[in-house]
Enzyme design. Structure first.
Site, PDB file in Angstrom:
ATOM      1  N   SER A  64     104.854  -3.126   8.970  1.00 19.16           N
ATOM      2  CA  SER A  64     103.812  -2.564   9.839  1.00 19.16           C
ATOM      3  C   SER A  64     103.668  -3.254  11.195  1.00 19.16           C
ATOM      4  CB  SER A  64     102.459  -2.591   9.120  1.00 19.16           C
ATOM      5  OG  SER A  64     102.372  -1.532   8.194  1.00 19.16           O
ATOM      6  N   LYS A  67     104.041  -1.225  14.318  1.00 16.62           N
ATOM      7  CA  LYS A  67     102.935  -0.465  14.915  1.00 16.62           C
ATOM      8  C   LYS A  67     102.502  -1.041  16.260  1.00 16.62           C
ATOM      9  CE  LYS A  67     101.452   1.263  10.449  1.00 16.62           C
ATOM     10  NZ  LYS A  67     100.773   0.940   9.199  1.00 16.62           N
ATOM     11  N   SER A 129      95.717  -0.406   9.811  1.00 16.37           N
ATOM     12  CA  SER A 129      97.172  -0.301   9.638  1.00 16.37           C
ATOM     13  C   SER A 129      97.528   1.031   8.989  1.00 16.37           C
ATOM     14  CB  SER A 129      97.722  -1.459   8.807  1.00 16.37           C
ATOM     15  OG  SER A 129      99.122  -1.544   8.922  1.00 16.37           O
TER      16      SER A 129
END
Length: 406
Positions: A64, A67, A129
């Protein structure tokens, strides 16, 4: 005429700088701290100095933390006026099923077929997230996840991320999606400096959507160390990763680490490295903004060389305890061919602490160099020809010696 000359070699000026900040007790190594994570790098945001690194150029699975790149593309679209914070994007069946509640992964829990403001999707992206938020932003901006990944790659290359590869917006395991820890600190520094009005979302500690309150997954935000971003990541293929930033006494440090064995190890190692960085270094100015750093050779000009300057003040961080010797090089493709315009980026200043490169900055020409007279150009041609013969002769001798020693 210039087309008749051989390809110009890469020149470097070694030992341009000899910066010795050694105590009477002798020179000590600055990198005295160790970390249990396999990949880590700690950088000072102002000077761009690398304070610590461990296998920082190895390809890592971003999970993640990708991102941050997704957020950069969104922030750039906002800055360019192509979207607005109040625009609403659709939570498609794909976004909901792939990244929402049915996926049982990190999600902002947006309802299928609902429309959500861009600002709320940003919060869902960087605080929760949310994979659904990432997919909705990708589809809303580019029409599809694949098209958005193309935008991510283009933006990455525009920002100088030459090693990292982005294939999706939310961190799905993909054998092609890999990042360099070093480049993730470059990306983070860019986001922090370029989008202060949007970077603030990374520091928000909680976000509620669809009556579900979630806390920010970044463990640094709950520590009293001045942290204000950025993102964590974890999938089976990646271990536990983090790209974080903190500010103390006006100094900002940026950290990237990957491959921790647990969330606890990730948090503890991140805290340790940041605290060490804040207490272990002092800033030293080595060149003022506009001060001549060195010279580049010029072929066929009224002058044999062009002065080089840095656009901003050049500073490095020096260990407070012990001492450290720094060396520098100016690296460029040369000699430069006249005419050379003023203000042209032609070289880079590289500064090393021991064998570790701690600084890499662009240098520009401080003055123009016009084309020289015919006798000057003839003399330069002769010198270049002799130099080329010498390089070929020395190179052939070295090659023969190498073969003979096999």
């Amino acid at each position: 005429m210039t087309g008749q000359f051989p390809a110009l070699p890469r020149w470097s000026i070694a030992a341009l700088i000899a910066l010795a900040f050694a105590c009477a007790s002798g020179t000590a190594s600055a990198q005295t701290i160790q970390t249990s994570v396999p990949h880590a790098i700690l950088v000072d945001a102002d000077t761009h100095s690398v304070l610590f690194e461990k296998d920082a150029d190895a390809p890592a699975v971003p999970a993640s933390t990708v991102k941050i790149m997704t957020a950069e593309v969104v922030f750039n679209e906002l800055a360019e006026g192509r979207i607005k914070l109040d625009d609403q994007f659709l939570i498609t069946e794909n976004a909901w099923r792939t990244g929402g509640a049915p996926a049982r992964s990190s999600s902002m829990f947006a309802a299928v077929n609902s429309r959500v403001r861009v600002e709320d999707l940003i919060r869902g992206l960087v605080i929760d997230s949310g994979n659904d938020a990432a997919i909705a932003l990708a589809e809303g901006i580019a029409g599809s996840e694949g098209a958005f990944a193309t935008l991510m790659m283009k933006r990455g290359r525009d920002l100088g991320l030459t090693q990292s590869v982005f294939t999706n917006s939310w961190g799905k395991d993909d054998p092609e999606q890999r990042v360099s820890p070093r480049e993730m600190t470059i990306l983070a520094a860019h986001v922090i400096a370029t989008y202060p009005e949007y970077y603030k979302y990374f520091a928000e500690k909680e976000f509620t959507w669809n009556k579900i309150k979630q806390t920010n997954r970044n463990p640094l935000l709950t520590m009293d160390i001045g942290a204000d971003g950025l993102k964590t990541g974890n999938i089976d293929a990646s271990g536990y990763g983090l790209v974080g930033s903190a500010v103390q006494n006006g100094q900002r440090l940026i950290l990237a680490l990957y491959g921790a064995a647990s969330a606890k190890e990730r948090a503890e190692e991140a805290r340790k490295l940041l605290q060490w960085g804040f207490r272990s270094f002092d800033s030293k100015t080595i060149f003022a903004a506009g001060e001549t750093v060195g010279y580049a050779k010029v072929y066929g000009g009224v002058s044999f060389e062009a002065p080089l300057v840095a656009e901003h003040e050049v500073k490095i961080l020096v260990p407070r305890v012990g001492g450290e010797k720094f060396t520098g090089r100016i690296v460029y493709d040369g000699p430069l061919m006249a005419p050379v315009a003023a203000g042209k980026e032609v070289a880079r200043l590289k500064i090393f602490r021991g064998s570790t490169e701690v600084l890499d900055l662009p240098l520009k020409t401080a003055a123009a160099v016009e084309v020289g007279s015919l006798p000057r150009r003839a003399m330069d041609a002769g010198l270049e020809y002799i130099g080329d013969l010498f390089r070929k002769y020395v190179g052939s001798k070295l090659d023969k010696k190498y073969v003979a020693n096999q």
